[in-house]
Design a protein around this motif. Structure first.
Motif, PDB file in Angstrom:
ATOM      1  N   GLU A 101       0.829  -1.207   0.000  1.00 39.64           N
ATOM      2  CA  GLU A 101       0.000   0.000   0.000  1.00 39.64           C
ATOM      3  C   GLU A 101       0.865   1.260   0.000  1.00 39.64           C
TER       4      GLU A 101
ATOM      5  N   GLU B 127       2.334   1.802  -3.364  1.00 40.26           N
ATOM      6  CA  GLU B 127       1.333   2.366  -4.282  1.00 40.26           C
ATOM      7  C   GLU B 127       1.174   3.867  -4.053  1.00 40.26           C
ATOM      8  N   ARG B 128       1.168   4.276  -2.780  1.00 33.10           N
ATOM      9  CA  ARG B 128       1.062   5.721  -2.492  1.00 33.10           C
ATOM     10  C   ARG B 128       2.261   6.474  -3.058  1.00 33.10           C
TER      11      ARG B 128
ATOM     12  N   ASP C 268       4.157   5.576  -5.597  1.00 29.78           N
ATOM     13  CA  ASP C 268       4.028   5.606  -7.058  1.00 29.78           C
ATOM     14  C   ASP C 268       3.027   6.677  -7.496  1.00 29.78           C
ATOM     15  N   LEU C 269       1.934   6.799  -6.771  1.00 33.60           N
ATOM     16  CA  LEU C 269       0.934   7.814  -7.087  1.00 33.60           C
ATOM     17  C   LEU C 269       1.525   9.218  -6.954  1.00 33.60           C
ATOM     18  N   LEU C 270       2.278   9.449  -5.877  1.00 35.50           N
ATOM     19  CA  LEU C 270       2.912  10.765  -5.684  1.00 35.50           C
ATOM     20  C   LEU C 270       3.914  11.063  -6.808  1.00 35.50           C
TER      21      LEU C 270
ATOM     22  N   ASN D 226       3.809   9.916  -9.852  1.00 33.26           N
ATOM     23  CA  ASN D 226       3.034  10.214 -11.064  1.00 33.26           C
ATOM     24  C   ASN D 226       2.470  11.621 -11.019  1.00 33.26           C
ATOM     25  N   GLU D 227       2.008  12.053  -9.844  1.00 35.13           N
ATOM     26  CA  GLU D 227       1.487  13.414  -9.708  1.00 35.13           C
ATOM     27  C   GLU D 227       2.598  14.436  -9.944  1.00 35.13           C
TER      28      GLU D 227
ATOM     29  N   LYS E 148       5.106  18.137  -3.853  1.00 30.64           N
ATOM     30  CA  LYS E 148       5.094  16.705  -4.193  1.00 30.64           C
ATOM     31  C   LYS E 148       6.436  16.059  -3.858  1.00 30.64           C
TER      32      LYS E 148
ATOM     33  N   GLN F  90       7.004   9.990   2.114  1.00 29.67           N
ATOM     34  CA  GLN F  90       6.473   8.666   1.798  1.00 29.67           C
ATOM     35  C   GLN F  90       7.596   7.637   1.705  1.00 29.67           C
TER      36      GLN F  90
END
Length: 148
Positions: A35, A38-39, A41-43, A45-46, A77, A84
């Motif tokens: 999890e 994934e967070r 990776d999301l950051l 990408n943002e 970010k 993160q």
């Protein structure tokens, strides 16, 4: 014939339960790592999307206020990614600790299973010895009765 009874069966049962609990803890730790990854990776990408937006702003008509907002967003970010990364690293350490604990419990359980197997082998040897003794006594009895 006597039935085999392992004297430390209660301890072995406890080892099984502890191992099952450790498996649950390890599974939860692994899920948490996934999890957190994934967070992260999301950051990332943002952040990439902010950087692409900045490039588009630089190519078009220059709006310094909008460029500054996007730069602040990128910095935010990057800070979130650093935070993160620390969270992910902590989760990975917890997963490694859970894995090591599980490994230790598995070795301990296997040791007790080996002890149980050895005890059973000894029991079988003892029973074979008793059967041989009984057979010898029976043969001896029959031989002695024939001579009389």
């Amino acid at each position: 014939m006597l039935k085999f009874r392992y004297s430390m069966q209660g301890i072995l049962d406890l080892k099984y339960r502890l191992e099952d609990q450790a498996k649950g803890v390890f599974a939860a730790a692994k899920i948490r790592v996934e999890e957190e990854q994934e967070r992260l990776d999301l950051l990332k990408n943002e952040r990439l999307s902010y950087e692409e937006g900045l490039q588009k702003l630089m190519l078009g008509t220059l709006d310094f206020r909008e460029i500054q907002v996007v730069k602040v967003g990128i910095e935010a970010k990057e800070d979130a990614i650093k935070k993160q990364n620390r969270v992910l690293l902590r989760a990975e350490h917890e997963m490694e600790a859970a894995s090591e604990r599980l490994r230790e419990l598995m070795v301990d359980r296997k040791t007790h299973e080996t002890l149980k197997d050895k005890a059973f082998e000894n029991y079988l040897l003892e029973m074979a010895g008793e059967e041989k003794k009984e057979t010898d006594e029976l043969v001896s009895y029959r031989f002695n009765n024939r001579q009389e």
